[in-house]
Design an enzyme around this catalytic site. Structure first.
Site: not given
Length: 277
Positions: A2-3, A94, A113, A155
């Site tokens: 998730p973000e 899970h 995961r 950058r």
């Protein structure tokens, strides 16, 4: 995943259920969640703590206790949290940890995961820990085009890769970077240092718009992410480019293309986001 929008959705949903509540019992079944510390030791340290505030910084969910201690929860790729009334948690292979609150309800952490982490910090450790890892909060007033320009200056990396770096902007991941770049009409492989002031202004706005859209739709449920009540977010139905290879751009009709940027699959519109000389 998730973000930031997914973590903020979880925070908003859990807040009324956990703030003011005491951690009555804590069971940590996966040692990877708290390594290098022993799960039983971390569980014992958490039991009896009362939640003063539920906050967020970037992709971290922050549980602040009345004692001053802080539990940082990072969901990584597939972590999520469920809240359920006493005795109503469904079986879940899970599930990695369960916190029973003093009203009898449970908050369960699940992670397919197993990359997620729980990190218990003392009061004087929190600010330094987060400052080392995170840049600006993109939805705060302090996130300005000038601040973003400072982060991107010099950058040479593609702007997509630069934005995935959490030290540039906190909380962005693959989905919302692609969505923000589409809004800003920027080519994902453009070297970050070549953006001019106007383009950075558009990018700053695009980041905010993409994240706010995600929060308004309670996140994107593609595979594992779900809200604490088990429901799905709706942002996946509103993507402008992410995951839409071959579909027409909603702005110009050009088929969306997929490339690699920063080692990640990247979706963009070849016309709206073309590389200009």
């Amino acid at each position: 995943m998730p973000e930031l929008p997914e973590v903020e959705t979880i925070r908003l949903a859990l807040e009324p259920h956990v703030v003011g509540r005491r951690f009555e019992r804590v069971q940590i079944d996966d040692p990877r969640l708290v390594r290098p510390f022993e799960p039983t030791a971390v569980a014992a340290a958490l039991e009896g703590e009362r939640v003063a505030k539920l906050d967020r910084r970037g992709k971290y969910l922050i549980v602040l206790f009345e004692s001053g201690r802080v539990l940082l929860i990072h969901l990584r790729m597939t972590g999520s949290l469920r809240h359920a009334a006493a005795g109503s948690l469904a079986d879940d292979p899970h599930r990695r940890a369960v916190v029973t609150l003093d009203d009898g309800s449970d908050v369960a952490y699940r992670d397919v995961r197993r990359f997620g982490t729980w990190h218990l910090l003392e009061p004087d450790e929190v600010d330094g820990y987060l400052a080392q890892r995170l840049g600006c909060e993109p939805l705060e007033r302090t996130f300005t085009a000038r601040r973003l320009a400072e982060r991107l200056e010099g950058r040479r990396a593609p702007v997509k890769a630069a934005l995935l770096d959490q030290r540039t902007v906190a909380g962005l991941g693959n989905i919302y970077v692609d969505e923000a770049l589409w809004r800003a009409r920027l080519y994902p492989l453009r070297p970050a240092e070549t953006l001019d002031a106007g383009e950075i202004t558009h990018l700053t706005r695009g980041i905010r718009e993409a994240l706010r859209a995600g929060i308004a739709r309670q996140g994107a449920s593609l595979r594992d992410y779900a809200k604490p009540d088990g429901g799905r977010g709706r942002m996946q139905d509103e993507f402008r480019v992410y995951g839409r290879e071959g579909e027409p751009c909603s702005r110009c009709g050009t088929p969306i293309d997929k490339i690699r940027a920063g080692g990640r699959g990247t979706w963009y519109c070849p016309f709206c986001q073309r590389l200009r000389s």
